[in-house]
Design a protein around this motif. Structure first.
Motif: not given
Length: 187
Positions: A32-60
């Protein structure tokens, strides 16, 4: 396969493992990363991870890390959907009342966001073990996940594990593809 060990982490503790999370992603999604799809880039993936684990929104939020012979080999995570969850935005339900289906109270539905296994450990049952470790520890009535319709391997596994398609949606993430929505009823 050597019997894996599992570690459970909250959002705050998961953020402390950010480098491990990214490494597992890169070792799991090489094509997926090699495909070049921007959604699958490690940077975009980690941006999503940061949003998922944001202490203000990550209850549970809960992350399960699998280790094989002491080394990170896979991971899975998710969180319970709160009232008025954005998860269901853009949902096209195959059948039924969408208002009833999407009614959340923080304890009805667990959103399974990711399951990934490093390439060298695929085909050994680790994805199922991660799935069961996380889902079986959850108190919610049901779980939901999004899967790309052409991801034949994952889709077949989810159906075999008891998941059912209920509709489709395109998340609000930039460059996000359209996904099928699956549901799993906790027994």
């Amino acid at each position: 396969m050597t019997t894996p060990s599992f570690e459970h982490y909250s959002a705050i503790r998961a953020r402390e493992l950010r480098a491990v999370v990214e490494d597992i992603y890169c070792r799991s999604y090489t094509e997926a990363i090699a495909s070049g799809d921007p959604f699958d880039s490690p940077t975009e993936f980690m941006n999503r991870f940061d949003a998922y684990t944001d202490p203000r929104r990550s209850s549970g939020f809960e992350l399960v890390l699998a280790r094989v012979d002491g080394e990170p080999a896979g991971q899975t995570w998710g969180w319970p959907l709160p009232a008025n969850a954005r998860w269901w935005e853009q949902l096209t339900l195959d059948e039924g009342d969408i208002r009833e289906f999407t009614l959340e109270d923080g304890s009805r539905t667990f959103a399974l966001s990711e399951i990934m296994v490093c390439a060298e450990h695929t085909g050994q049952g680790l994805a199922r073990a991660l799935h069961d470790e996380l889902i079986n520890s959850r108190p919610e009535q049901r779980a939901t996940l999004l899967v790309e319709p052409d991801n034949d391997r994952a889709y077949a596994a989810y159906l075999k594990w008891g998941w059912q398609r209920v509709g489709s949606l395109r998340p609000q993430w930039e460059n996000a593809p359209k996904f099928d929505v699956l549901i799993y009823i906790n027994r």
